[in-house]
Each structure stands twice: as structure tokens, then as C-alpha cells.
Design a protein around this motif. Structure first.
Motif, PDB file in Angstrom:
ATOM      1  N   ASP A   1      32.727  33.276  49.722  1.00 46.23           N
ATOM      2  CA  ASP A   1      31.389  33.247  49.120  1.00 46.23           C
ATOM      3  C   ASP A   1      31.298  34.063  47.838  1.00 46.23           C
ATOM      4  N   THR A   2      32.023  35.183  47.787  1.00 47.79           N
ATOM      5  CA  THR A   2      31.883  36.099  46.651  1.00 47.79           C
ATOM      6  C   THR A   2      32.940  35.866  45.570  1.00 47.79           C
ATOM      7  N   VAL A   3      33.802  34.865  45.731  1.00 48.65           N
ATOM      8  CA  VAL A   3      34.893  34.633  44.774  1.00 48.65           C
ATOM      9  C   VAL A   3      34.898  33.171  44.340  1.00 48.65           C
ATOM     10  N   MET A   4      35.021  32.955  43.036  1.00 50.46           N
ATOM     11  CA  MET A   4      35.192  31.614  42.475  1.00 50.46           C
ATOM     12  C   MET A   4      36.463  31.627  41.629  1.00 50.46           C
ATOM     13  N   CYS A   5      37.359  30.678  41.887  1.00 49.97           N
ATOM     14  CA  CYS A   5      38.608  30.622  41.135  1.00 49.97           C
ATOM     15  C   CYS A   5      38.724  29.294  40.390  1.00 49.97           C
ATOM     16  N   TYR A   6      39.404  29.338  39.254  1.00 52.12           N
ATOM     17  CA  TYR A   6      39.625  28.154  38.427  1.00 52.12           C
ATOM     18  C   TYR A   6      41.120  28.040  38.146  1.00 52.12           C
ATOM     19  N   ARG A   7      41.726  26.961  38.633  1.00 53.24           N
ATOM     20  CA  ARG A   7      43.130  26.678  38.345  1.00 53.24           C
ATOM     21  C   ARG A   7      43.192  25.874  37.055  1.00 53.24           C
ATOM     22  N   VAL A   8      43.931  26.381  36.075  1.00 53.08           N
ATOM     23  CA  VAL A   8      43.994  25.753  34.755  1.00 53.08           C
ATOM     24  C   VAL A   8      45.442  25.362  34.471  1.00 53.08           C
ATOM     25  N   ARG A   9      45.626  24.154  33.950  1.00 50.08           N
ATOM     26  CA  ARG A   9      46.983  23.709  33.601  1.00 50.08           C
ATOM     27  C   ARG A   9      46.926  22.865  32.336  1.00 50.08           C
ATOM     28  N   TRP A  10      47.763  23.208  31.375  1.00 50.74           N
ATOM     29  CA  TRP A  10      47.935  22.414  30.148  1.00 50.74           C
ATOM     30  C   TRP A  10      49.426  22.126  30.038  1.00 50.74           C
ATOM     31  N   GLU A  11      49.777  20.881  30.278  1.00 50.90           N
ATOM     32  CA  GLU A  11      51.180  20.482  30.255  1.00 50.90           C
ATOM     33  C   GLU A  11      51.388  19.408  29.202  1.00 50.90           C
ATOM     34  N   GLU A  12      52.240  19.692  28.232  1.00 53.81           N
ATOM     35  CA  GLU A  12      52.541  18.725  27.188  1.00 53.81           C
ATOM     36  C   GLU A  12      53.419  17.606  27.752  1.00 53.81           C
ATOM     37  N   MET A  13      53.061  16.350  27.455  1.00 56.39           N
ATOM     38  CA  MET A  13      53.839  15.206  27.924  1.00 56.39           C
ATOM     39  C   MET A  13      54.723  14.628  26.823  1.00 56.39           C
ATOM     40  N   GLU A  14      54.504  15.089  25.596  1.00 60.16           N
ATOM     41  CA  GLU A  14      55.340  14.670  24.482  1.00 60.16           C
ATOM     42  C   GLU A  14      55.869  15.931  23.809  1.00 60.16           C
ATOM     43  N   ASN A  15      56.846  15.750  22.940  1.00 63.23           N
ATOM     44  CA  ASN A  15      57.509  16.916  22.373  1.00 63.23           C
ATOM     45  C   ASN A  15      56.534  17.851  21.668  1.00 63.23           C
ATOM     46  N   LYS A  16      56.592  19.129  22.042  1.00 66.14           N
ATOM     47  CA  LYS A  16      55.762  20.120  21.365  1.00 66.14           C
ATOM     48  C   LYS A  16      56.432  21.480  21.515  1.00 66.14           C
ATOM     49  N   ASN A  17      56.318  22.297  20.488  1.00 67.87           N
ATOM     50  CA  ASN A  17      57.019  23.570  20.505  1.00 67.87           C
ATOM     51  C   ASN A  17      56.435  24.556  21.511  1.00 67.87           C
ATOM     52  N   PHE A  18      55.111  24.614  21.587  1.00 69.71           N
ATOM     53  CA  PHE A  18      54.514  25.634  22.452  1.00 69.71           C
ATOM     54  C   PHE A  18      53.097  25.234  22.824  1.00 69.71           C
ATOM     55  N   VAL A  19      52.599  25.870  23.877  1.00 71.33           N
ATOM     56  CA  VAL A  19      51.190  25.806  24.255  1.00 71.33           C
ATOM     57  C   VAL A  19      50.667  27.236  24.207  1.00 71.33           C
ATOM     58  N   GLU A  20      49.524  27.433  23.555  1.00 74.82           N
ATOM     59  CA  GLU A  20      48.974  28.791  23.459  1.00 74.82           C
ATOM     60  C   GLU A  20      47.472  28.783  23.711  1.00 74.82           C
ATOM     61  N   HIS A  21      47.044  29.648  24.616  1.00 83.38           N
ATOM     62  CA  HIS A  21      45.634  29.906  24.870  1.00 83.38           C
ATOM     63  C   HIS A  21      45.359  31.368  24.565  1.00 83.38           C
ATOM     64  N   VAL A  22      44.178  31.643  24.046  1.00 84.16           N
ATOM     65  CA  VAL A  22      43.841  32.993  23.587  1.00 84.16           C
ATOM     66  C   VAL A  22      42.641  33.501  24.383  1.00 84.16           C
ATOM     67  N   MET A  23      42.834  34.621  25.057  1.00 85.92           N
ATOM     68  CA  MET A  23      41.786  35.192  25.900  1.00 85.92           C
ATOM     69  C   MET A  23      41.086  36.334  25.174  1.00 85.92           C
ATOM     70  N   ALA A  24      39.770  36.282  25.096  1.00 85.70           N
ATOM     71  CA  ALA A  24      38.993  37.347  24.457  1.00 85.70           C
ATOM     72  C   ALA A  24      38.709  38.458  25.456  1.00 85.70           C
ATOM     73  N   TYR A  25      38.604  39.679  24.950  1.00 83.61           N
ATOM     74  CA  TYR A  25      38.290  40.825  25.814  1.00 83.61           C
ATOM     75  C   TYR A  25      36.883  40.724  26.407  1.00 83.61           C
ATOM     76  N   ASN A  26      35.968  40.065  25.695  1.00 84.31           N
ATOM     77  CA  ASN A  26      34.577  39.941  26.135  1.00 84.31           C
ATOM     78  C   ASN A  26      33.916  41.289  26.424  1.00 84.31           C
ATOM     79  N   ASP A  27      34.171  42.262  25.556  1.00 85.01           N
ATOM     80  CA  ASP A  27      33.548  43.589  25.681  1.00 85.01           C
ATOM     81  C   ASP A  27      33.786  44.209  27.043  1.00 85.01           C
ATOM     82  N   SER A  28      34.923  43.889  27.652  1.00 88.34           N
ATOM     83  CA  SER A  28      35.249  44.495  28.941  1.00 88.34           C
ATOM     84  C   SER A  28      36.550  45.277  28.811  1.00 88.34           C
ATOM     85  N   HIS A  29      36.891  46.009  29.850  1.00 90.04           N
ATOM     86  CA  HIS A  29      38.115  46.806  29.884  1.00 90.04           C
ATOM     87  C   HIS A  29      39.140  46.081  30.739  1.00 90.04           C
ATOM     88  N   TRP A  30      40.391  46.058  30.268  1.00 88.52           N
ATOM     89  CA  TRP A  30      41.442  45.309  30.963  1.00 88.52           C
ATOM     90  C   TRP A  30      42.542  46.251  31.445  1.00 88.52           C
TER      91      TRP A  30
END
Length: 690
Positions: A130-159
Motif C-alpha cells: 500500500d505504501t510503495v509504488m514501483c515503476y519498471r523502466v526499460r529502453w532497449e535499442e532494436m537497431e544499431n546505436k552507440n548508447f542509451v542515456e537517461h538523466v536523473m535530476a536531483y529534484n532539490d533532494s539529497h541523494w
């Protein structure tokens, strides 16, 4: 929203090109306003229809791109909390989604096209409790590509989390601009800018969000101090990662983001769900009594005579000892498994004498065999080494004690050969255990092959930690990757004899908190006073760490899960000896019983023994930034002095009732105690009053 439909370029010229009589031209001229009015009316009708279609489709499309509290767009996604505030932001840096290719089925939102071609993209929503929500994320290239990059913001929080580093801050403070580089274990003593020997693909935020990168990802980490972002990248090009055998080198970035009601509860969920747990508690003796190591005192000049004298001095000055640790250079060459007869002329007699005097002994070991060792030829003949990419020749590596081969720990024969020699030492001399040094992937060749191919180089670190399992009661490791179930002590990397955050006294609490968040709870905080290396020792005399630094280090170590001496207190004066006796006694009687109680709970929960203040004060912004205090469990708070020349410090007490070690009561909170007096022979600590 209206769309403007432009007139085709040739339409205005049609009548003129058609020619015709003057009367027709006149009629055409007089009829032009009517035609224009008709066209304008037609355009308005078209625009109205388009707008109606857009507005009727837009809500459906917007609804399609939502999953619970997640909103997806072509450039990334955001996650909100129950109060609708944005708490997590991820941007797609290497490509944008074609939203027309997206569909939603149940809890899965998927897309098949990006601006660069076909892909397999999905976000699946899972509510495990009840108190937890999870999101499974997947980005898989099906054709030739050098890299996949996602950028996470701090969102004014401490990590928090990630890896042990040479300059360790709590919370994480990434400095400068760094392109993504392989997130693999390295020796941060040798390379101060690398990721450390204890490392996991896990980060935790004060916003009650956590992210875990999947094991299958060829994972590289970068950051931007200016933009306050972390860069998560998957790639095989110019990388030590390799695709699994038989698979194309198409990068895939997959991870899960979980959101909870508070930072403590979401961390507890992640640890229980994703981290293995130790199966037993190591020897209680090591929790109670100090380990005494030969290293910082004698370095590689240790001999039989020096070790016996060291043991006699421990007894003479009234100290207890869980075990003596005989460190580097007791063999004639590196890669051998017996004593150098020049330095240890009667090793059997030495061990017998130590046993009679009540000392157990552990020995230093490592995965290298130098080329001048008699075992080098044996290992080449048996095929025990990591090899060059062709697989035909052993690969030579350079480490801090020379050049040689490194055992291929994916090879069962190499593992058995190594373990059999350790068992032989244990049997012949009644050795209690081993200190397993090195194990980082930075000691693998740049290009290499192993019997079992390594998609992720840090799997080598995991294999090395497994070598400690037969000796785990008192074994010591300095590396860990997916190794939380190895039931032994994990030592943070060697410290310098300095005050600061770069492998100095101030780095100990942030480092211990970090490795604890990563699931490693049986922590050795390295030797008291640091390693006294030349040029890396603050104001020391006669090759010793600074006296005040040594005392403050000793006091802090007394409140860690285990204590480890090398430079002995009697190297200074009688006052230091008395302070050391006071704090080893305090550790044995006050700290160790509580630590052992918590160590038993680790087997079930994985919860830290050494905890940050926010563990009990997760609605307190101040608690998220404090890096010089910590908790043992929920009810013992410690505030050591970490500055030279100070006999006072500011102390933060979270909300609650606290009793100081002096007997003072503090019922109001949260409060700051400014310039709280702490004498040189004291450490401030407070217990929670229920």
C-alpha cells in the motif's frame, strides 16, 4: 488549439495563367471577394474540425501517457507523490519517443519507435504494498546505436548510495562535469577519482524515492554539478562491458524506481526486495575486542621477532585481542603460500608461542602471483590466470607489489587451487582466517578473457568475495559487489593519517554510512590513526600520526562495529594508553552488546547497524545533511570531535527525549547544542529515553 492550413503556392496564379476575355476577367475580378469569402469560410470550418479532433484526442493521449502517479512525454517522465508534487524527473538524453507508437495495456505503457528507429520501451507500474509504488523502466535499442542515456535530476533532494569514493560526502556531492564512465569496482587509494571497491547500482533520495539499475545493463555513470543531474548510460562501445555470448551489442538501459511514504521505509523495502542478506553473524570476538594488524606499524618489514614483540606489548599494556593480523610480506615472493625462512626462521614455533600466549592469527592474502614466484610457472601450466583476449597467453598485470598474473576466479580449478593453499596454511599453522586484499576490477588487464566470460567486469569482484566464505568467521574483505550475503567483515579502503574528507578522519562516517546503505553492515573502519604513509600524515612525529588525530580516531572507532589497531597507543605516551584502555573497555561493555544485537537482526532485515540521523527523523531537513553524527540502532547517537584543536562541537539532537553520557536530559527537540564541551579524552554520545 487551432492549426493554420496554408494556401498551396500555385492556387493564387491559376486564373491568371488560364487567360480569357476582358469580360471574364472583369467578372472574375468582381467575383473575387465572394470567392475569398467562401475560401475563408471553408478554412474556418476545416480549422474547427481539426481543433475538435485535437481536443477530443488530446485527453485520450494524455490519459494514455499516464501510469498512476507517472506522466510520460517524448523527452522523459516525471513521478509525483500523493500530494501531487514532482519528486522524480528522468530525461531521455539519447533519443525521444514517437508517442504515436505508444500504447497502454493494463499497467504497462509501451512504445515501439523513437526518433532514431525501432526500440522496445516500456514502463510497468507495480504496487507491491500500500505504501510503495514501483515503476519498471526499460529502453532497449532494436537497431544499431552507440548508447542509451537517461538523466536523473536531483529534484532539490539529497541523494545517498552508489559507491565508496576517496572523497566521501554524505549526502552525495558530485563535483564538476563528468561524462559517463564504467561503474565498476576500483582501488580508490591508487586512483582517487574512481568508483570504489564497495559498489552497488542503488541510490536513495530524501524525497522517499529509490532507483536500482538492473544487473544486465552495461552501466556507466556521469554527472553534472551545474545541472544537478546524474547521467545513467548503457553502452558497449569503448567499454569493458561485453554483451552476453551470442547476443548483439545493442545497449539496453533498464531500472526500477520505487516511491514510498518516507526515506527510511522505502530503503527498508528496497533492501528486503533486492539485496541478499548475510546468512550468519561473524565471530562475536571481533565485535568485542580489537583486531591488531602488523601493517601500519611495520609495513613490509615485518618479521617473526617483530610480531612476537608486538603481541607481547599488547599483553603487557593490558589490551584484549580478537586476533593478530599478519599483513604484507611474510612470504619470500608474492604468490607463495609459506613463510620466508629469512624473516620467519621458525614459523611453527612462532605460532605455538602465540597460541600459548592466547593469540589467534590471521594472514594477509591476495589474488596475484608475481612472475618471479615459483608458483607463476605452475599457474601458467595449469591455466589458472586471467588471459589476454586471444585466450592463448596469460595476461600480466601491475599491482602495488610488482608485476604478475591474476587468478581467473571464474575458473573452478583456479578457485580450488587457491583455496587449497589457504586451507593448507590454516591446517599447518592453525591460522584462524585471512585478510583478503585487492579484488577490484581495476587490477584486471584492460583487455582480457576469462574461462567464463564476464559481461560485467565487477562480477570478478563478486567471485573474489566468495573465496572468503570458508573462512568467514573472521575473514576480512575490502571489496563488495552483490556480496552482501558473504558473512564476513568488509573493511573500508586504507585511510591516510589526515583530518579531512579525502581518505581522512572526516571521511569515515560518510563512508561507513554509504556502505551500510548499500547493504554491507559488518564494517571494519580501517586502522586507528590511518596508515601513517610518508607525506600523507598530518603533523606526525617520528613517522606517527598526529597525537590528537590518533586520539579522536580511536574514540570514533570505539563506536564502530569493530575496532582495528596497528600503530599502538604505547607508541605515544601513558595518557594515550589510558585513553585507549578506557575506550576499548567502553566498546566491549557498551557498544559491542548493542552491535551484536543489531547484527543478529541484519540476517532478517538487512537494516544498517550504523544509521544516519534521518533514519529516525525523516521529516527533518537538518537530519538529511549531517555527516559528523550517526546512530547505532535507533537509540544510541554518537557525535565525535573531528576537527583539530577543538574541545567542543555543535551537536544536533532530533526530536525526542535524550540523555547524554554526562547524565544531562534534553526533552525538547529538535535542538542544536552549540559549542558542547567534549574533552580530549571524551566522545559525546546520547541515548534515547523511552
Amino acid at each position: 488549439m487551432y492549426q493554420i492550413v496554408p494556401i498551396a503556392p500555385g492556387e493564387q496564379l491559376t486564373a491568371e495563367r488560364a487567360g480569357g476575355s476582358p469580360l471574364k476577367k472583369k467578372l472574375a475580378h468582381e467575383g473575387r471577394p465572394l470567392v475569398m469569402a467562401g475560401m475563408l469560410g471553408f478554412l474556418l470550418v476545416v480549422a474547427a474540425v481539426v481543433a475538435w479532433c485535437y481536443y477530443s484526442i488530446s485527453p485520450r493521449q494524455a490519459q494514455l501517457l499516464k501510469n498512476e502517479l507517472l506522466d510520460l512525454n517524448k523527452d522523459g517522465f516525471i513521478i509525483r507523490n500523493q500530494a501531487r508534487a514532482v519528486i522524480f524527473t528522468m530525461t531521455f538524453r539519447s533519443g525521444t519517443l514517437d508517442l504515436d507508437s505508444c500504447s497502454k495495456e493494463g499497467s504497462i505503457l509501451s512504445c515501439t519507435q523513437s526518433d532514431s528507429g525501432k526500440l522496445n520501451f516500456f514502463i510497468q507500474t507495480v504496487r507491491p504494498k500500500d505504501t510503495v509504488m514501483c515503476y519498471r523502466v526499460r529502453w532497449e535499442e532494436m537497431e544499431n546505436k552507440n548508447f542509451v542515456e537517461h538523466v536523473m535530476a536531483y529534484n532539490d533532494s539529497h541523494w545517498y548510495g552508489g559507491a565508496e569514493t576517496a572523497i566521501q560526502y554524505w549526502p552525495i556531492r558530485f563535483q564538476g562535469e563528468e561524462d559517463p564512465r564504467p561503474f565498476i569496482t576500483s582501488d580508490v587509494y591508487a586512483n582517487r577519482n574512481a568508483f570504489g571497491g564497495i559498489l552497488e547500482r542503488y541510490w536513495l533520495s530524501s524525497n522517499a524515492t529509490a532507483i536500482k539499475i538492473n544487473d544486465s545493463v552495461p552501466f556507466h555513470l556521469g554527472w553534472s554539478e551545474k545541472n544537478r543531474t546524474l547521467r545513467f548510460q548503457a553502452r558497449y562501445q569503448n567499454s569493458p562491458f561485453r554483451p552476453p555470448e551470442g547476443q548483439q551489442a545493442l545497449p539496453e538501459l533498464s531500472y526500477r524506481v520505487c516511491v514510498g511514504s518516507d526515506v527510511t521505509s522505502i530503503h527498508k523495502y528496497m533492501v528486503r526486495r533486492y539485496f541478499p542478506k548475510p546468512i550468519k553473524v561473524p565471530s562475536p570476538e571481533v565485535f568485542k575486542y580489537p583486531v591488531w594488524s602488523s601493517w601500519a606499524l611495520h609495513k613490509t618489514a615485518v618479521t617473526q621477532e617483530k610480531l612476537l614483540r608486538y603481541a607481547a606489548d599488547i599483553t603487557k599494556h593490558g589490551f584484549r585481542c580478537s586476533h593478530l593480523e599478519l599483513d604484507d610480506c611474510y612470504t619470500a615472493d608474492y604468490g607463495e603460500f609459506d613463510f620466508d625462512p629469512q624473516k620467519f626462521p621458525n614459523a611453527s614455533g612462532m605460532f605455538e608461542k602465540l597460541r600459548q600466549d592466547g593469540f589467534q592469527v590471521s594472514l594477509w592474502t591476495h589474488p596475484f602471483i608475481n612472475y618471479d614466484s615459483i608458483n607463476f610457472g605452475v599457474a601458467v601450466e595449469k591455466g589458472l590466470f586471467v588471459r589476454e583476449p586471444s585466450g592463448e597467453l596469460p595476461a600480466l598485470v601491475r599491482w602495488w607489489n610488482g608485476i604478475g598474473g591474476i587468478l581467473d576466479l571464474t575458473n573452478p580449478e583456479a578457485r580450488e587451487w587457491y583455496t587449497s593453499h589457504l586451507r593448507m596454511l590454516k591446517t599447518r599453522y592453525d591460522v584462524i582466517s585471512f585478510k583478503f586484499d585487492a579484488g577490484e576490477t581495476s587490477y584486471l588487464p584492460r583487455q582480457f578473457s576469462t574461462l567464463v566470460p564476464l559481461s560485467d567486469p565487477s562480477t570478478f569482484t563478486r567471485r573474489y568475495t566468495e573465496m572468503a566464505i570458508p573462512f568467514s568467521e573472521r575473514a576480512e574483505l575490502r571489496v563488495g559487489y552483490q556480496s552482501q550475503n558473504i558473512s564476513c567483515f568488509f573493511r573500508i579502503i586504507d585511510r591516510d593519517s589526515v583530518w579531512g574528507y579525502e581518505l581522512g578522519l572526516k571521511s569515515i562516517i560518510p563512508t561507513v554510512l554509504t556502505v551500510s546503505i548499500l547493504g554491507y553492515q559488518f564494517v571494519l573502519p580501517d586502522t586507528i590513526g590511518g596508515n601513517a604513509y610518508p607525506n600523507l600524515t598530518a603533523d606526525g612525529k617520528n613517522g606517527l600520526p598526529d597525537r590528537e588525530l590518533y586520539i579522536r580516531w580511536l574514540e570514533l572507532s570505539a563506536f564502530m562495529p569493530a575496532m582495528q589497531f596497528s600503530i599502538p597507543p604505547w607508541a605515544y605516551d601513558n595518557e594515550v594508553v589510558q585513553i585507549a584502555q578506557k575506550f576499548t573497555q567502553l566498546h566491549e561493555t557498551v557498544v559491542a552488546p548493542r552491535v551484536l544485537e543489531l547484527a543478529g537482526e541484519v540476517l532478517d532485515t538487512g537494516d544498517p547497524i550504523i544509521r544516519p540521523l534521518w533514519w529516525i527523523a525523516n521529516d527533518d531537513e537538518a537530519a538529511y545533511k549531517i555527516d559528523s553524527q550517526f546512530l547505532i540502532g535507533d537509540d544510541l547517537m554518537v557525535a565525535p570531535v573531528l576537527e583539530p584543536g577543538k574541545q567542543e562541537r555543535d551537536i544536533y539532537l532530533p526530536a525526542g527525549r535524550w540523555r547524554s553520557y554526562k547524565g544531562e536530559h534534553f526533552d525538547k527537540g529538535p535542538i542544536y547544542l552549540t559549542d558542547y564541551p567534549v574533552d580530549l579524552d571524551e566522545i559525546a554520545f546520547f541515548t534515547w529515553v523511552h
